[in-house]
Write a protein that holds these residues in place. Structure first.
Motif, mmCIF file in Angstrom:
data_model
loop_
_atom_site.group_PDB
_atom_site.id
_atom_site.type_symbol
_atom_site.label_atom_id
_atom_site.label_comp_id
_atom_site.label_asym_id
_atom_site.label_seq_id
_atom_site.Cartn_x
_atom_site.Cartn_y
_atom_site.Cartn_z
ATOM 1 N N CYS A 116 0.819 -1.216 0.000
ATOM 2 C CA CYS A 116 0.000 0.000 0.000
ATOM 3 C C CYS A 116 0.851 1.264 0.000
ATOM 4 C CB CYS A 116 -0.933 0.018 1.207
ATOM 5 S SG CYS A 116 -2.336 -1.102 1.028
ATOM 6 N N HIS A 117 2.028 1.205 0.612
ATOM 7 C CA HIS A 117 2.869 2.398 0.624
ATOM 8 C C HIS A 117 3.256 2.849 -0.787
ATOM 9 C CE1 HIS A 117 4.099 1.865 5.110
ATOM 10 N NE2 HIS A 117 3.057 2.644 4.977
ATOM 11 N N PRO A 118 3.792 1.986 -1.635
ATOM 12 C CA PRO A 118 4.121 2.466 -2.981
ATOM 13 C C PRO A 118 2.890 2.808 -3.813
ATOM 14 C CG PRO A 118 4.561 0.111 -2.792
ATOM 15 C CD PRO A 118 4.287 0.609 -1.418
ATOM 16 N N ILE A 119 1.796 2.072 -3.622
ATOM 17 C CA ILE A 119 0.581 2.386 -4.376
ATOM 18 C C ILE A 119 0.075 3.773 -4.006
ATOM 19 C CG2 ILE A 119 -1.869 1.783 -4.616
ATOM 20 C CD1 ILE A 119 -0.937 -1.179 -4.489
ATOM 21 N N GLY A 120 0.067 4.068 -2.707
ATOM 22 C CA GLY A 120 -0.376 5.380 -2.273
ATOM 23 C C GLY A 120 0.538 6.490 -2.733
ATOM 24 N N ALA A 121 1.847 6.225 -2.702
ATOM 25 C CA ALA A 121 2.810 7.253 -3.102
ATOM 26 C C ALA A 121 2.712 7.571 -4.584
ATOM 27 C CB ALA A 121 4.223 6.800 -2.749
ATOM 28 N N VAL A 122 2.507 6.543 -5.422
ATOM 29 C CA VAL A 122 2.481 6.741 -6.879
ATOM 30 C C VAL A 122 1.098 7.159 -7.368
ATOM 31 C CG1 VAL A 122 2.772 5.601 -9.111
ATOM 32 C CG2 VAL A 122 4.388 5.137 -7.253
ATOM 33 N N HIS A 123 0.041 6.524 -6.828
ATOM 34 C CA HIS A 123 -1.314 6.742 -7.342
ATOM 35 C C HIS A 123 -2.152 7.632 -6.430
ATOM 36 C CE1 HIS A 123 -0.851 3.830 -10.648
ATOM 37 N NE2 HIS A 123 -0.109 3.133 -9.786
ATOM 38 N N ASN A 124 -1.564 8.091 -5.318
ATOM 39 C CA ASN A 124 -2.205 9.045 -4.411
ATOM 40 C C ASN A 124 -3.543 8.534 -3.883
ATOM 41 O OD1 ASN A 124 -1.808 11.481 -3.034
ATOM 42 N ND2 ASN A 124 -3.197 12.567 -4.412
ATOM 43 N N THR A 125 -3.603 7.258 -3.572
ATOM 44 C CA THR A 125 -4.819 6.689 -2.998
ATOM 45 C C THR A 125 -4.830 6.902 -1.491
ATOM 46 O OG1 THR A 125 -3.726 4.526 -2.749
ATOM 47 C CG2 THR A 125 -4.998 4.912 -4.778
ATOM 48 N N HIS A 126 -6.018 6.874 -0.912
ATOM 49 C CA HIS A 126 -6.144 7.013 0.540
ATOM 50 C C HIS A 126 -5.555 5.769 1.207
ATOM 51 C CE1 HIS A 126 -8.149 6.797 4.509
ATOM 52 N NE2 HIS A 126 -8.046 8.106 4.466
ATOM 53 N N HIS A 127 -4.661 5.999 2.163
ATOM 54 C CA HIS A 127 -3.892 4.894 2.732
ATOM 55 C C HIS A 127 -4.779 3.829 3.379
ATOM 56 C CE1 HIS A 127 -0.759 2.681 4.791
ATOM 57 N NE2 HIS A 127 -1.346 2.926 5.948
ATOM 58 N N GLY A 128 -5.660 4.250 4.274
ATOM 59 C CA GLY A 128 -6.477 3.261 4.972
ATOM 60 C C GLY A 128 -7.407 2.509 4.043
ATOM 61 N N THR A 129 -7.976 3.223 3.074
ATOM 62 C CA THR A 129 -8.860 2.568 2.111
ATOM 63 C C THR A 129 -8.080 1.555 1.274
ATOM 64 O OG1 THR A 129 -10.202 4.587 2.025
ATOM 65 C CG2 THR A 129 -10.542 2.967 0.274
ATOM 66 N N THR A 130 -6.866 1.909 0.905
ATOM 67 C CA THR A 130 -6.023 0.976 0.152
ATOM 68 C C THR A 130 -5.726 -0.269 0.983
ATOM 69 O OG1 THR A 130 -5.000 2.929 -0.862
ATOM 70 C CG2 THR A 130 -3.959 0.816 -1.291
ATOM 71 N N ASN A 131 -5.448 -0.075 2.258
ATOM 72 C CA ASN A 131 -5.250 -1.223 3.149
ATOM 73 C C ASN A 131 -6.442 -2.166 3.106
ATOM 74 O OD1 ASN A 131 -2.734 -0.436 4.097
ATOM 75 N ND2 ASN A 131 -3.528 0.529 5.951
ATOM 76 N N ALA A 132 -7.630 -1.585 3.187
ATOM 77 C CA ALA A 132 -8.843 -2.402 3.193
ATOM 78 C C ALA A 132 -9.006 -3.163 1.884
ATOM 79 C CB ALA A 132 -10.060 -1.512 3.446
#
Length: 381
Positions: free
Chosen positions: A271-287
């Protein structure tokens, strides 16, 4: 039960509805007379931020605000915050908000007195000893979401704006000296943010629980944190004014951050690289990735998850718990996969490479490598 208390673990915590009124007192208790309130752009103009600034003003502490903070804060935000801190001759920070405001506020207090670049303090080995500990400013932390638990953490997640990698900046003295956990501040959170931040807290507890490292104290906290999320997140999502549910979620968020001293794992690593590159919400990405990671780790965690399911009164053992996560996500209207979350045309190889460098990898029950991590990311799309 009255959900109001003073805790001294892992730092001084003033927990309960209405306790934002103690903000100025908390500052003074740490010797702060000219605080800089650091928050994110979205919170800067909201009533809860004005309330906090009015409390500080009323006590003669000023109303200095820095809000140039991105959803995934980076070293550019940190440098701007430090410049504002120095220009205002401040002597402490009020870190106010969700994970971005809290993390950036802590870093501003940390970096304001340092002479080395921020990346010299990444959480690698004993790099934290490079810092001038005496130059770290005091911090009061005020969470306005119930997810990251950064208010009780000794680190901040900062994105490198050039490489799009999330880095953990660590020092024991950036643990805030006083934390004010006031569930009334979370009442205005939109349902989607309630859901995403709540699932972040759940992910912290789940990954800590599954980590193979030995830390029985964190293990116990993780289990109870998941129970609080299970019993309260759907209520907080459906009725944001329910202060009992809001308070229990705020407690669960802090518990998750304490628990993950035991370790995190593949959920956060990808989730860390996905959030950093695609600017997704961290907690939602975790879910979104949680069920895929459960399946990935099943050979190593099945017995442990079966015990957890029994404690949480979830029938069906591992499969029952796996399905419960899916049902909870559906209740919270979490996107079904990363594609639905907005991750389009991902560079799987690049994401895999960054994920394998993430420190969370070390806490995953199944050893991660280029092939299986790539396959895991694909399974989440």
């Amino acid at each position: 039960m009255t959900l109001t208390a003073n805790w001294s673990y892992p730092t001084a915590v003033r927990f309960g509805a209405g306790r934002i009124s103690e903000l100025a007192e908390a500052c003074v208790s740490l010797g702060i007379t000219r605080p800089l309130l650091v928050t994110d752009r979205g919170l800067a103009g909201l009533p809860i931020t004005k309330q906090a600034l009015d409390i500080l003003t009323g006590a003669g502490l000023g109303a200095a605000l820095f809000a140039d903070v991105d959803p995934n804060p980076n070293e550019v935000n940190a440098a701007a915050g430090v410049a504002a801190y120095k220009a205002g001759n401040h002597d402490g920070v009020v870190a106010f908000g969700g994970g971005s405001g809290l993390d950036l506020g802590k870093v501003v207090a940390f970096m304001a007195g340092q002479t080395r670049p921020i990346w010299d303090f990444e959480d690698i080995g004993d790099w934290w000893t490079r810092a001038d500990a005496d130059a770290i400013a005091p911090i009061v932390a005020v969470p306005t979401t119930a997810g990251t638990g950064s208010e009780v953490g000794r680190a901040s997640v900062i994105t490198n704006s050039e490489t799009h990698e999330k880095k953990i900046i660590f020092h024991p003295k950036i643990l805030p000296g006083v934390v004010i956990c006031d569930p009334e501040l979370t009442v205005g959170m939109p349902p989607a943010i309630t859901a995403g931040t709540g699932m972040d807290a759940f992910a912290h507890c789940l990954e800590a629980y599954c980590s193979p490292h030995f830390h029985p104290m964190s293990q116990g906290i993780a289990i109870e944190g998941m129970r609080l999320v299970k019993d309260n997140l759907p209520t907080a999502y459906a009725d944001g004014t329910d202060l009992t549910a809001r308070a229990n979620m705020m407690a669960a968020a802090a518990m998750g951050a304490v628990a993950f001293q035991k370790g995190l794992g593949a959920i956060h690593a990808i989730c860390h690289p996905i959030g950093a590159v695609h600017n997704t919400h961290h907690g939602t990405t975790n879910a979104v990735v949680m069920q895929a990671v459960l399946r990935f780790n099943r050979p190593a965690i099945e017995d442990r998850i079966e015990a957890l399911a029994r404690y949480l009164s979830i029938p069906g053992g591992f499969q029952g718990f796996h399905d419960f996560v899916g049902e909870l996500n559906a209740t919270l209207k979490i996107p079904a996969n990363l594609t639905d979350l907005g991750v389009t045309d991902p560079d799987i190889a690049a994401l895999t490479e960054v994920a394998l460098r993430d420190p969370s990898v070390g806490g995953n029950p199944v050893e991660m490598n280029t092939e299986n991590t790539s396959d895991l990311i694909k399974a989440c799309l």
